[in-house]
Design a protein around this motif. Structure first.
Motif, short mmCIF file in Angstrom:
data_model
loop_
_atom_site.label_atom_id
_atom_site.label_comp_id
_atom_site.label_asym_id
_atom_site.label_seq_id
_atom_site.Cartn_x
_atom_site.Cartn_y
_atom_site.Cartn_z
N ALA A 197 0.82 -1.21 0.00
CA ALA A 197 0.00 0.00 0.00
C ALA A 197 0.86 1.26 0.00
CB ALA A 197 -0.93 0.00 1.21
N ASP A 198 1.95 1.25 0.78
CA ASP A 198 2.84 2.42 0.83
C ASP A 198 3.43 2.72 -0.54
OD1 ASP A 198 2.52 2.51 3.62
OD2 ASP A 198 4.33 1.32 3.98
N VAL A 199 3.98 1.68 -1.16
CA VAL A 199 4.67 1.87 -2.44
C VAL A 199 3.67 2.20 -3.54
CG1 VAL A 199 6.10 0.72 -4.18
CG2 VAL A 199 6.67 0.51 -1.75
N ALA A 200 2.51 1.56 -3.52
CA ALA A 200 1.49 1.87 -4.53
C ALA A 200 1.04 3.32 -4.41
CB ALA A 200 0.31 0.93 -4.39
N THR A 201 0.89 3.81 -3.19
CA THR A 201 0.49 5.21 -2.98
C THR A 201 1.57 6.15 -3.51
OG1 THR A 201 -0.86 4.65 -1.06
CG2 THR A 201 -0.10 6.94 -1.26
N ALA A 202 2.85 5.82 -3.24
CA ALA A 202 3.94 6.65 -3.73
C ALA A 202 3.97 6.67 -5.26
CB ALA A 202 5.27 6.15 -3.18
N LEU A 203 3.79 5.50 -5.88
CA LEU A 203 3.78 5.44 -7.34
C LEU A 203 2.58 6.19 -7.91
CD1 LEU A 203 4.87 1.71 -7.81
CD2 LEU A 203 6.23 3.75 -8.36
N ASP A 204 1.46 6.12 -7.22
CA ASP A 204 0.28 6.84 -7.69
C ASP A 204 0.50 8.35 -7.60
OD1 ASP A 204 -2.44 6.58 -8.72
OD2 ASP A 204 -3.03 7.60 -6.87
N ASP A 205 1.29 8.80 -6.63
CA ASP A 205 1.62 10.22 -6.56
C ASP A 205 2.43 10.64 -7.79
OD1 ASP A 205 0.30 10.63 -4.16
OD2 ASP A 205 2.09 10.28 -2.93
N TYR A 206 3.33 9.77 -8.25
CA TYR A 206 4.05 10.06 -9.50
C TYR A 206 3.09 10.06 -10.69
CZ TYR A 206 8.60 9.51 -7.18
OH TYR A 206 9.70 9.68 -6.37
N ARG A 207 2.14 9.14 -10.67
CA ARG A 207 1.15 9.10 -11.76
C ARG A 207 0.38 10.42 -11.83
NH1 ARG A 207 -3.86 9.06 -12.27
NH2 ARG A 207 -4.17 8.83 -10.02
N LYS A 208 0.04 10.96 -10.69
CA LYS A 208 -0.71 12.21 -10.65
C LYS A 208 0.08 13.37 -11.26
CE LYS A 208 -3.42 10.83 -6.62
NZ LYS A 208 -3.60 11.00 -5.14
N LEU A 209 1.40 13.25 -11.30
CA LEU A 209 2.22 14.28 -11.95
C LEU A 209 2.15 14.17 -13.47
CD1 LEU A 209 5.55 14.21 -9.89
CD2 LEU A 209 3.61 15.76 -9.60
N GLY A 210 1.71 13.01 -13.96
CA GLY A 210 1.67 12.78 -15.40
C GLY A 210 2.55 11.64 -15.86
N ILE A 211 3.14 10.89 -14.93
CA ILE A 211 3.98 9.75 -15.28
C ILE A 211 3.10 8.54 -15.54
CG2 ILE A 211 5.72 8.14 -14.39
CD1 ILE A 211 6.99 10.56 -12.97
N THR A 212 3.26 7.94 -16.72
CA THR A 212 2.39 6.82 -17.11
C THR A 212 3.16 5.55 -17.45
OG1 THR A 212 2.39 7.69 -19.38
CG2 THR A 212 0.54 8.31 -17.95
N HIS A 213 4.48 5.61 -17.49
CA HIS A 213 5.31 4.43 -17.77
C HIS A 213 6.16 4.15 -16.53
CE1 HIS A 213 4.69 4.60 -22.26
NE2 HIS A 213 4.29 5.81 -21.88
N PHE A 214 6.08 2.93 -16.01
CA PHE A 214 6.79 2.57 -14.79
C PHE A 214 7.67 1.36 -15.06
CE2 PHE A 214 3.05 4.87 -13.46
CZ PHE A 214 3.51 5.70 -12.45
N VAL A 215 8.97 1.49 -14.75
CA VAL A 215 9.91 0.38 -14.90
C VAL A 215 10.47 0.11 -13.50
CG1 VAL A 215 11.94 -0.51 -16.10
CG2 VAL A 215 10.51 1.23 -17.20
N LEU A 216 9.99 -0.96 -12.89
CA LEU A 216 10.28 -1.26 -11.49
C LEU A 216 11.17 -2.49 -11.38
CD1 LEU A 216 6.62 -0.87 -10.10
CD2 LEU A 216 8.33 0.93 -10.52
N SER A 217 11.82 -2.64 -10.22
CA SER A 217 12.59 -3.87 -9.99
C SER A 217 13.03 -3.95 -8.55
CB SER A 217 13.83 -3.93 -10.90
OG SER A 217 14.77 -2.94 -10.54
N ASP A 218 13.34 -5.16 -8.13
CA ASP A 218 14.05 -5.43 -6.89
C ASP A 218 14.58 -6.86 -7.00
OD1 ASP A 218 15.12 -4.87 -4.39
OD2 ASP A 218 13.39 -5.60 -3.30
N THR A 219 15.43 -7.25 -6.07
CA THR A 219 15.98 -8.60 -6.07
C THR A 219 15.56 -9.34 -4.82
OG1 THR A 219 18.02 -7.79 -5.04
CG2 THR A 219 17.99 -7.92 -7.44
N PRO A 220 15.50 -10.68 -4.90
CA PRO A 220 15.73 -11.55 -6.05
C PRO A 220 14.69 -11.27 -7.15
CG PRO A 220 15.73 -12.84 -4.02
CD PRO A 220 15.22 -11.48 -3.68
N TYR A 221 15.14 -11.20 -8.40
CA TYR A 221 14.29 -10.72 -9.47
C TYR A 221 13.00 -11.51 -9.62
CZ TYR A 221 17.94 -7.50 -10.93
OH TYR A 221 18.86 -6.48 -10.95
#
Length: 354
Positions: free
Chosen positions: A314-338
């Motif tokens: 929920a925390d990370v989704a909310t943060a990403l949604d805040d970026y979406r509200k700026l107009g960001i529509t392409h997300f390239v995410l990652s963490d490990t283990p992949y």
């Protein structure tokens, strides 16, 4: 405007990339195919493929993965100093036809081991001028016939690409992504890119950059559809906020204690404007906005691993949604283990964003 969610496939021969402890099959086509198919099954549109001289050739790997998947879209990193534009336009159009429109392209202008593959353009101004010509010419070759172009860096005469890229009502050719935070990079994006790709900066800084790029688009007389925006960032997600921060801090402690070779980014640290912007964030605090963790950059994290979004789904989704509200529509995410994180973030974070 629809959202695009992409993962990251490291595309390295040696195991241990960014702390991934997988060793069985690492670097094989079977392993990369497993990551791509796992991404397909868990809500991802595709993945950015890691690139750099001394790693497997990105276009070759992308072709193999496209042949072994159904919906997976490879975001293929290419360098104008490594490819000639007509050669690349033909290769990418062919793969785009064979994969029924699944090719995405990430144009890379930052320094690499230039002399190893015969490039001589180390001056940033020359590199970005060449990148702009490359993008302009590739787009023309994808959409026009009998192309003649006489630029400072590239020339073609009477050139027609066959086959053409796969087209639909809303898609004339593969999407062109471009990163970079320098003035030269932003002017090229404003003129020629389809998507400007950012690293993980605070919301206020990215809002300023989006405003500036939109103004630049008018100043340079942009001739294409409006520029779109993307975010490339590491996302550390666990079942609870406390678990996520514990995991992130333990990882940074390991980076601080050891040589960090498995976690260290080897890109252009000294000269890259975007990288320096990320390093400078640590002086403003360990955590910015709600959960943007800046400390990894102090201990070897670089590129998309310099800053991390840390928290529960929920925390990370909310943060990403805040970026979406700026107009960001392409997300390239990652963490490990992949593979593990493809599943976790695909199941727990992406549904909240859709």
């Amino acid at each position: 405007m629809s959202l695009e969610f992409l993962w990251y496939i490291p595309n390295t021969v040696e195991p241990g990339h960014r702390g991934d402890d997988t060793t069985d099959g690492w670097g094989s086509i079977e392993y990369s195919t497993d990551l791509a198919r796992t991404a397909e099954r868990h809500g991802w549109g595709g993945a950015l493929l890691g690139t750099g001289w001394g790693r497997p050739d990105t276009f070759t790997v992308a072709t193999a993965l496209a042949a072994r998947t159904t919906t997976f879209k490879p975001l293929i990193a290419v360098r104008p100093g490594y490819w000639q534009p007509a050669h690349f336009a033909a290769a990418a159009a062919t793969l785009d036809q064979l994969s029924r429109g699944r090719v995405l392209v990430n144009i890379v202008s930052g320094l690499d081991n230039l002399s190893a593959y015969g490039d001589t353009h180390s001056d940033p101004a020359q590199r970005y001028a060449r990148t702009q010509e490359f993008m302009r010419l590739v787009r023309r070759l994808w959409t026009e016939e009998d192309v003649t172009f006489d630029g400072a860096h590239f020339q073609v005469s009477g050139s027609t690409v066959a086959p053409r890229p796969w087209t639909t009502a809303g898609r004339a050719h593969p999407t062109l992504y471009l990163g970079g935070a320098s003035e030269a990079a932003e002017r090229v994006s404003a003129a020629e890119a389809d998507v400007q790709l950012f690293w993980g900066e605070p919301l206020a800084e990215l809002a300023e950059r989006i405003d500036r790029l939109e103004e630049l688009s008018e100043q340079v007389g942009r001739r294409h559809a409006p520029l779109e925006f993307g975010l490339r960032i590491t996302t550390v997600v666990r079942d609870t906020t406390e678990e996520a921060w514990r995991a992130a801090e333990e990882r940074v402690a390991r980076m601080a204690a050891g040589p960090g070779d498995e976690l260290t980014w080897t890109g252009n640290r000294k000269a890259a404007v975007g990288q320096q912007r990320l390093y400078d964030l640590a002086a403003r605090g360990e955590v910015l906005d709600t959960c943007l963790y800046t400390t990894p950059g102090r201990f070897g994290g670089g590129g998309a691993a310099t800053t991390w979004l840390v928290g529960s789904a929920a925390d990370v989704a909310t943060a990403l949604d805040d970026y979406r509200k700026l107009g960001i529509t392409h997300f390239v995410l990652s963490d490990t283990p992949y593979k593990q994180e493809i599943i976790r973030i695909g199941e727990q974070v992406l549904p909240r964003l859709r």
